[in-house]
Design an enzyme around this catalytic site. Sequence first.
Site, short mmCIF file in Angstrom:
data_model
loop_
_atom_site.label_atom_id
_atom_site.label_comp_id
_atom_site.label_asym_id
_atom_site.label_seq_id
_atom_site.Cartn_x
_atom_site.Cartn_y
_atom_site.Cartn_z
N HIS A 119 13.91 64.70 32.88
CA HIS A 119 14.23 66.39 33.89
C HIS A 119 15.28 66.92 33.07
O HIS A 119 15.26 68.19 33.44
CB HIS A 119 14.18 66.15 35.23
CG HIS A 119 15.52 65.64 35.75
ND1 HIS A 119 15.35 64.88 36.95
CD2 HIS A 119 16.67 65.26 35.24
CE1 HIS A 119 16.73 64.49 37.08
NE2 HIS A 119 17.46 64.80 36.05
N HIS A 120 16.03 66.25 32.09
CA HIS A 120 17.17 67.00 31.48
C HIS A 120 16.29 67.52 30.03
O HIS A 120 17.12 68.12 29.41
CB HIS A 120 18.27 66.07 31.02
CG HIS A 120 19.00 65.66 32.24
ND1 HIS A 120 19.89 66.18 32.57
CD2 HIS A 120 18.55 64.44 32.96
CE1 HIS A 120 20.57 65.63 33.77
NE2 HIS A 120 19.74 64.40 34.14
N TYR A 132 24.44 59.51 39.53
CA TYR A 132 24.65 58.80 40.64
C TYR A 132 25.81 57.77 40.67
O TYR A 132 26.21 57.64 41.81
CB TYR A 132 23.44 58.00 40.90
CG TYR A 132 22.29 59.06 41.19
CD1 TYR A 132 22.11 59.96 42.31
CD2 TYR A 132 21.12 59.45 40.17
CE1 TYR A 132 21.43 60.89 42.44
CE2 TYR A 132 20.37 60.33 40.28
CZ TYR A 132 20.55 61.33 41.61
OH TYR A 132 19.45 62.37 41.52
N SER A 150 35.64 49.39 29.78
CA SER A 150 36.57 49.33 30.92
C SER A 150 35.75 49.30 32.31
O SER A 150 35.72 48.46 33.27
CB SER A 150 37.82 50.54 30.87
OG SER A 150 38.14 50.74 32.05
N SER A 151 34.63 50.43 32.30
CA SER A 151 34.03 50.47 33.44
C SER A 151 32.92 49.27 33.81
O SER A 151 32.79 48.76 34.90
CB SER A 151 33.02 51.72 33.41
OG SER A 151 33.26 52.54 32.54
N HIS A 178 36.82 68.44 27.97
CA HIS A 178 36.84 68.58 29.21
C HIS A 178 35.86 68.06 29.99
O HIS A 178 36.32 67.15 30.92
CB HIS A 178 36.54 70.21 29.54
CG HIS A 178 36.26 70.53 31.09
ND1 HIS A 178 37.21 70.61 31.74
CD2 HIS A 178 35.23 70.87 31.74
CE1 HIS A 178 36.78 70.70 33.24
NE2 HIS A 178 35.46 71.00 32.93
N ARG A 199 25.08 78.63 28.27
CA ARG A 199 26.45 77.82 28.49
C ARG A 199 26.81 77.59 27.15
O ARG A 199 26.40 77.53 26.18
CB ARG A 199 26.17 76.62 29.37
CG ARG A 199 25.26 75.78 28.68
CD ARG A 199 24.88 74.42 29.72
NE ARG A 199 25.90 73.37 29.58
CZ ARG A 199 25.48 72.18 29.94
NH1 ARG A 199 24.33 71.74 29.98
NH2 ARG A 199 26.56 71.16 29.82
N ASP A 241 42.16 39.61 47.27
CA ASP A 241 42.62 40.16 46.33
C ASP A 241 41.06 40.38 45.50
O ASP A 241 40.02 40.15 46.28
CB ASP A 241 43.31 39.53 45.21
CG ASP A 241 44.04 40.49 44.24
OD1 ASP A 241 43.27 41.17 43.60
OD2 ASP A 241 45.22 40.59 44.23
N THR A 249 18.28 61.40 49.85
CA THR A 249 19.60 62.13 49.80
C THR A 249 19.62 63.01 51.33
O THR A 249 20.63 63.19 51.88
CB THR A 249 19.82 63.18 48.60
OG1 THR A 249 19.31 62.41 47.47
CG2 THR A 249 21.08 63.73 48.79
N SER A 256 30.87 58.50 54.66
CA SER A 256 29.96 57.90 55.80
C SER A 256 31.28 57.08 56.32
O SER A 256 30.99 56.52 57.71
CB SER A 256 29.07 56.79 55.20
OG SER A 256 27.96 57.54 54.63
N GLU A 285 24.08 57.75 35.50
CA GLU A 285 25.41 57.83 35.60
C GLU A 285 25.79 59.25 36.62
O GLU A 285 26.92 58.96 37.21
CB GLU A 285 25.86 58.66 34.00
CG GLU A 285 27.41 59.28 34.02
CD GLU A 285 28.40 58.32 34.13
OE1 GLU A 285 28.27 57.17 34.17
OE2 GLU A 285 29.46 58.56 34.38
N LYS A 294 20.42 60.95 54.15
CA LYS A 294 21.85 61.05 54.26
C LYS A 294 22.49 62.06 54.96
O LYS A 294 23.23 62.12 56.09
CB LYS A 294 22.54 60.78 52.97
CG LYS A 294 22.40 59.27 52.41
CD LYS A 294 23.03 59.10 51.17
CE LYS A 294 23.01 57.63 50.76
NZ LYS A 294 23.70 56.82 51.49
N HIS A 314 21.20 59.91 33.74
CA HIS A 314 20.95 60.28 34.87
C HIS A 314 21.61 59.21 35.79
O HIS A 314 21.93 59.71 36.72
CB HIS A 314 19.44 60.54 35.20
CG HIS A 314 19.29 61.47 36.48
ND1 HIS A 314 19.46 62.70 36.43
CD2 HIS A 314 19.11 60.93 37.43
CE1 HIS A 314 19.53 63.09 37.46
NE2 HIS A 314 19.15 62.31 38.39
N TRP A 341 29.70 67.20 25.59
CA TRP A 341 29.94 65.78 26.29
C TRP A 341 28.54 64.90 26.14
O TRP A 341 28.52 63.69 25.92
CB TRP A 341 30.32 65.70 27.53
CG TRP A 341 29.50 65.75 28.44
CD1 TRP A 341 28.89 66.84 29.16
CD2 TRP A 341 28.74 64.89 29.39
NE1 TRP A 341 27.85 66.63 30.11
CE2 TRP A 341 27.81 65.00 30.21
CE3 TRP A 341 29.13 63.46 29.37
CZ2 TRP A 341 27.16 64.38 31.19
CZ3 TRP A 341 28.26 62.52 30.12
CH2 TRP A 341 27.31 63.23 31.23
#
Lengths: 178, 537
Positions: free
Chosen positions: B313-314, B268, B180-181, B87, B461, B116, B339, B279, B266, B342, B264, B152
Site C-alpha cells: 500500500h506504500h 507497528y 543493536s535492535s 531527520h 513532500r 534482570d 486497532t 493500556s 517497522e 483497542k 510496514h 529515509w
Amino acid sequence: MVIKLVTIVVGMFGFGFALVPLYDVFCEITGINGKTDNTAAVYESVIVDDSRTVTVEFLTRTHTGMPWKFEAQTQRIEVHPGELNTVEFYVRNPASRPIIGQAIPSVSPGTAALYLNKTECFCFNHQPLQAGEEALMPMQFYVDPQLPEDISFFTVQYTLFDVTANATETEKIAMTQR
Amino acid sequence: MSTATDTANEDLQHDHHDDHHAHHAPSGITRWLFTTNHKDIGTLYLWFAFIMFLIGGAMAMVIRAELFQPGLQIVDPNFFNQMTTVHGLIMVFGAVMPAFTGLANWLVPMMIGAPDMALPRMNNWSFWILPFAFLILIGSLFLPGGGPNFGWTFYAPLSTTYSNDSTALFVFSVHIMGISSIMGAINVIVTIFNMRAPGMTWMKMPLFVWTWLITAFLLIAVMPVLAGAVTMVLTDKFFGTSFFDAAGGGDPVLFQHIFWFFGHPEVYIMILPAFGIISHIIPTFSRKKLFGYASMVYATASIALLSFIVWAHHMFTTGMPVGAELFFMFATMLISVPTGVKVFNWVATMWRGSMTFEVPMLFALAFIILFTIGGFSGLMLAITPVDFQYHDTYFVVAHFHYVLVTGAIFSIMAAVYYWLPKWTGKMFDVTLAKWHFWCSLISVNLLFFPMHFVGLAGMPRRIPDYSLQFADFNKWISIGGFAFGLSQLIFLAVLIKASRKQGEPVDDRVWEGAEGLEWEIPSPAPYHTFDTPPVVK
C-alpha cells in the site's frame, strides 16, 4: 532459545535475498511486470489467426548518460496473431569511444508481455559499437494467438543502457580488435 | 545474578544493596560503560533516545525554517534533502526505537518479577554499539558532498546510481542499528519466555510485556530484511551487482518491495509498545481494571500478523495490477478492526471510572484522540484511487507525524511521566510537566494539522520550495514547529530536575490506582530487584 532466535534472524536475512529470485519468478508467472522472456522463442506450427489484428507500437529511449541515437524504423505495425514479423531498430554511436549497449524491453499493458514471443532480438545480447559506427538491429517476433481478446493494442518500449563498465574482459578485447 | 546465600528480601533492599554481593560496582564513567544492570542500561537508552530526539528535532527546525516562506533562502536544496533524510533516520532508529528499548529494559524485568534481563552482557553491547552508528551517520553530513540525501526510505536508484560515496557510511550505520535492535529483541524474548515469576502465566502478563514480546518478534523478522536491502544497495553501488539496476537485469521496483516488506512491520514496531503503555495508564487513572484484556492481546497479535501482508500500500502508484491494488487496499483496511478494538477498549475502560487527570493521563488521552486522527488519515491513504492523489504529498507527512509524534512519542512521554517517580523515588515537577503537556499539545496540532490541507491541495513532500498559494499555511506550520521544538526544552528541564532527585518523595505505589509488580517494590526502585522471585497469585 537464543540459538533458535539467531537462526530466525539469519533465516530472515537470507529471505531478504531470496525475495530477489522470488520476485522474478512471480512476475514471470503472472506477467504483471511487463518483462518479456529473455530467451529466443521457437516458431513452429503456429496457426495464424487472420480474423483479428493487433497493433504493436515500438518506443525507444536511451538511459541517462547513454549517448547513442536509438530509433525504431517501424514505429507501429499491425499484425495477425501467430504471424512472424521482423522490425528493425537504428543505432548510431556518436561518441569518440567504443560503447557497449544493452536494451531492456518493457511491455505495456504488462499482461501482454506473456504473449509476445521473440525468436530473435538485439536485446538478448550486449551490442558493441565502435566510435561513430551505426547499425540496424533486427527483432523478429510473433504474437501468441492465445492473446486475450480485450488486448488489441500494446506497446513495447526499449530502454538502451550503457553497460561498457560492466562488460566482460573478452567483450572488451573483441571490441578493441575489430 | 543472585547467589544461593543471598537471602535478602525486598524489604531489606536499599541503595547499597549491591554491597551484599561479592563485587563492588565500578564507579564514574566505567559504571555506565561496563554496566550489565537492566536499570542502568534502560537509563542509558532513554537518555540516548532523548539526545537523538533533540538532534533530529534540530534538523526538523532547519526544514521548517527553510519552508517558513516560499523560495530558497536558508539552505541549499541538497542540504535540505540531507536534513529530511537524516531527520527521518534519527527519529525512527535513534529516538523512537531506542526509547522503547529503554522502557523495556527498565520495566519488563520489574513487571514479570525477574532480577534482570536474561542476557545482561549482550544487553550492554546492544546499547553501546548504538552511539557509534549515529556518530557515523551524523559524521557523514560533514564529508565533502554531504551525507545521505535520498530520503529515509533510500529508494533505488536514488541511493545507488545517483548517491554520493557517503552512502557506504549510511549502509554501515544502518547495519549497526539493525544489529543493536536485533540483540535487544532477542534479549526481550528470552527474558519473557524464561524469567517470569512463578504464577505469571501468559494471560496474566502485563500488556506492556505482551506488546513488547510481539514487537520483539517483529524486530527479529524484519530487521534482517532491512540489513539485506542496505547490503544490496551497497553492492549495487560499489561492487557492480544489479539487484536494482534494469541494465543488468534487476528492477528498481524490487527495492520498494523489499524495503516495505521491512517498512510496514517497522511502523507497528514503533506503535505496539505504545499500545501497551496506554493500556497501563488508562486503567490506573480511571481506577478500573482494563476492559477486554484478552481481546487486547489478540488484537496486538493480529495487527502484527496483518502487518506482513500490507506492504504494497506504500506503492500503489508503481503500476501494480488492479487485483493486487485491491488486495492490499482491503488487507490494509482490515487492520483498522483490531486497532478499533483497542481504542474502544480504552474508551470502555474510562467509562464510569473515577477519572483524574495527572500528567501521564493527559498524555495518554491526547494519544488516544490524536493517534486515532492519524489512523483515520491512514484509512484515507489506504483507499487506492484517492492514494493516487495523496501519494507523496504533505497529507502523507501529516498522517505519519500524527501516528508517530502524537502517537509513539506522546506515549513515550506518558510512560516517562508515569514511571519516572518509581525510578527516581521523587515526584517530578508537576507544574513544569503540565506546561510541557499543554504547550506540546497546542503546538503539535498547529504544526501537523494544516499539513493535511496543504497536502490535499497538492503540496509535494521533500521539496525545499513551494507554490505561493501554500505560503500562509506553511508559515503557521513553521511557527507550530518552532513552538513544539521549544516545548521539549521544558521536558528537558523536568528530566534534569528529576535526575538530580529534586521533588517530593513518593510512596511505593506512587499513583493511587496503579496495579502491577513494579509498584510493589520500594521507590526508588533498588539497584537489584526480585533476587527472590515474587509469587503471582
